[in-house]
Design a protein around this motif. Sequence first.
Motif, PDB file in Angstrom:
ATOM      1  N   UNK A   1       0.794  -1.222   0.000  1.00 26.53           N
ATOM      2  CA  UNK A   1       0.000   0.000   0.000  1.00 26.53           C
ATOM      3  C   UNK A   1       0.824   1.267   0.000  1.00 26.53           C
ATOM      4  N   UNK A   2       2.142   1.138  -0.164  1.00 28.15           N
ATOM      5  CA  UNK A   2       3.004   2.315  -0.154  1.00 28.15           C
ATOM      6  C   UNK A   2       4.036   2.212  -1.275  1.00 28.15           C
ATOM      7  N   UNK A   3       4.694   3.329  -1.540  1.00 24.80           N
ATOM      8  CA  UNK A   3       5.810   3.390  -2.486  1.00 24.80           C
ATOM      9  C   UNK A   3       7.009   3.933  -1.721  1.00 24.80           C
ATOM     10  N   UNK A   4       8.200   3.442  -2.029  1.00 23.87           N
ATOM     11  CA  UNK A   4       9.347   3.824  -1.204  1.00 23.87           C
ATOM     12  C   UNK A   4      10.626   3.950  -2.022  1.00 23.87           C
ATOM     13  N   UNK A   5      11.623   4.541  -1.382  1.00 22.47           N
ATOM     14  CA  UNK A   5      12.977   4.538  -1.947  1.00 22.47           C
ATOM     15  C   UNK A   5      13.973   4.566  -0.795  1.00 22.47           C
ATOM     16  N   UNK A   6      15.154   4.065  -1.056  1.00 23.16           N
ATOM     17  CA  UNK A   6      16.197   4.027  -0.036  1.00 23.16           C
ATOM     18  C   UNK A   6      16.765   5.425   0.168  1.00 23.16           C
ATOM     19  N   UNK A   7      16.924   5.826   1.409  1.00 23.40           N
ATOM     20  CA  UNK A   7      17.496   7.140   1.695  1.00 23.40           C
ATOM     21  C   UNK A   7      18.900   7.230   1.105  1.00 23.40           C
ATOM     22  N   UNK A   8      19.187   8.368   0.497  1.00 22.76           N
ATOM     23  CA  UNK A   8      20.498   8.575  -0.105  1.00 22.76           C
ATOM     24  C   UNK A   8      20.637   7.987  -1.488  1.00 22.76           C
ATOM     25  N   UNK A   9      19.577   7.353  -1.991  1.00 21.25           N
ATOM     26  CA  UNK A   9      19.640   6.731  -3.316  1.00 21.25           C
ATOM     27  C   UNK A   9      18.282   6.836  -3.994  1.00 21.25           C
ATOM     28  N   UNK A  10      18.235   7.514  -5.114  1.00 16.54           N
ATOM     29  CA  UNK A  10      16.995   7.585  -5.877  1.00 16.54           C
ATOM     30  C   UNK A  10      15.958   8.501  -5.256  1.00 16.54           C
ATOM     31  N   UNK A  11      14.703   8.282  -5.656  1.00 18.41           N
ATOM     32  CA  UNK A  11      13.600   9.145  -5.244  1.00 18.41           C
ATOM     33  C   UNK A  11      12.301   8.463  -5.638  1.00 18.41           C
ATOM     34  N   UNK A  12      11.191   9.095  -5.286  1.00 20.31           N
ATOM     35  CA  UNK A  12       9.884   8.721  -5.829  1.00 20.31           C
ATOM     36  C   UNK A  12       9.531   9.794  -6.854  1.00 20.31           C
ATOM     37  N   UNK A  13       9.310   9.392  -8.102  1.00 16.69           N
ATOM     38  CA  UNK A  13       9.036  10.359  -9.169  1.00 16.69           C
ATOM     39  C   UNK A  13       7.707  10.020  -9.832  1.00 16.69           C
ATOM     40  N   UNK A  14       6.856  11.030  -9.924  1.00 17.96           N
ATOM     41  CA  UNK A  14       5.556  10.896 -10.590  1.00 17.96           C
ATOM     42  C   UNK A  14       5.601  11.697 -11.883  1.00 17.96           C
ATOM     43  N   UNK A  15       5.147  11.088 -12.975  1.00 16.03           N
ATOM     44  CA  UNK A  15       4.993  11.828 -14.231  1.00 16.03           C
ATOM     45  C   UNK A  15       3.515  12.067 -14.487  1.00 16.03           C
ATOM     46  N   UNK A  16       3.150  13.333 -14.654  1.00 11.99           N
ATOM     47  CA  UNK A  16       1.796  13.686 -15.068  1.00 11.99           C
ATOM     48  C   UNK A  16       1.710  13.591 -16.589  1.00 11.99           C
ATOM     49  N   UNK A  17       0.501  13.502 -17.112  1.00 10.88           N
ATOM     50  CA  UNK A  17       0.339  13.326 -18.556  1.00 10.88           C
ATOM     51  C   UNK A  17       0.853  14.524 -19.340  1.00 10.88           C
TER      52      UNK A  17
END
Length: 406
Positions: free
Chosen positions: A267-283
């Motif tokens: 039920x969640x989205x995650x990323x490791x601290x110090x590496x990457x990110x959570x990125x959303x692309x809108x249309x």
Amino acid sequence: SEKEKEIFQALCRWCHHNGDGPEAKEVMSAVRLPLMTLSEMLNVVRPSGLLSPDDLLDAIQTRSESRDMDLNYRGVVVPEENIATMKHGAVVVKGEMKSTLLDGDTQNYDLDHGFSRHPIEEDGRATGIQVRLGQSFIINHIRLLLWDKDSRSYSYYIEVSMDELDWVRVVDHSKSLCRSWQHLYFPARVCRFIRVVGTHNTVNKVFHLVALECMYTHQPFTLEKGLLVPRENVATVQGCASVIEGVSRSRNALLNGDTSHYDWDSGYTCHQLGSGAIVIQLAQPYMLSSMRLLLWDCDERSYSYYVELSTDQQHWVRVVDCTKVACRSWQTLTFDRQPASFIRIVGTQNTANEVFHCVHFECPAQVDMVVKEGRPGPDQLKPECSSQNSNSQSLMSQKPSMSPPI
């Protein structure tokens, strides 16, 4: 134009029948003289004696000094109905594989068929894909379906014209990355021709367009710098938004609107601290000034993070900086309005482990839904949230791999 000449002659007959009193002047004011040719004004209007020499000279000056698309053209309004159809006389006049663009089929397309296309020129000066409408229509809304069977993005612009010589750009996404359905709005224009010119494809040098629709809509909309200022949440799967970076059991869990069903494992989205990110692309790019996050809150942990916006994934603007703040649960964020088609959420701290977890994202913030700001969303902790299984192999206790767990 021939049509304006006919209107003038009809009003002349009315004036001859009803006399040339004050009413005649009011009736003749309906004629749009600058739409008539110089020959028509001199040889048809002038001999009638129904318009003053000054009116004629003003019309001649307007016609000679104005660009064609600034003339006050007449157009047909068919509200809330797509007029780029064969039924309304529309036809694709330029572009490759013309036959499917206006057929109304937005389901059956693949790598080989179901779209129109044109090669992308380096200078962006391609003739593009061009549609001639059945007559002059007034429009303020266009919908495009960009080919979307993989994760590619396109850039493009749209121009309209009455004569195929003078073109006015009504949508400019030539510097933004866009994908799938495009819902485009602009100040109402009379036009006979529409052309869509692709300027970039992240995969190859061809622009692919599955469908084009246009209409006049009475639905209210707000534009700023040519971009839509949305009222409804545009970060939805239905709105063709997607999570393009971040780890989750379900690819778009962040955008599915479910703010109740989440636990230690899903039920969640995650990323490791110090590496990457959570990125959303809108249309497509929108003008945004708010967003709302739900940080995972099944225990007492807190997070720190920042948020950046971009239209091209190259240039980012930081609009939220919560790196020095202990944040929990619901976060309603406001900032100066910015254009954005990408949102990057970067976690910088978690008091429990080395992973940043986000349950829900929306933009703009839907403030009509009341949430407990900075506190757990549910009134009571869910049973599965009350304690963590020490044997759990979930991402909550393990550093996530770069692919979603099975």
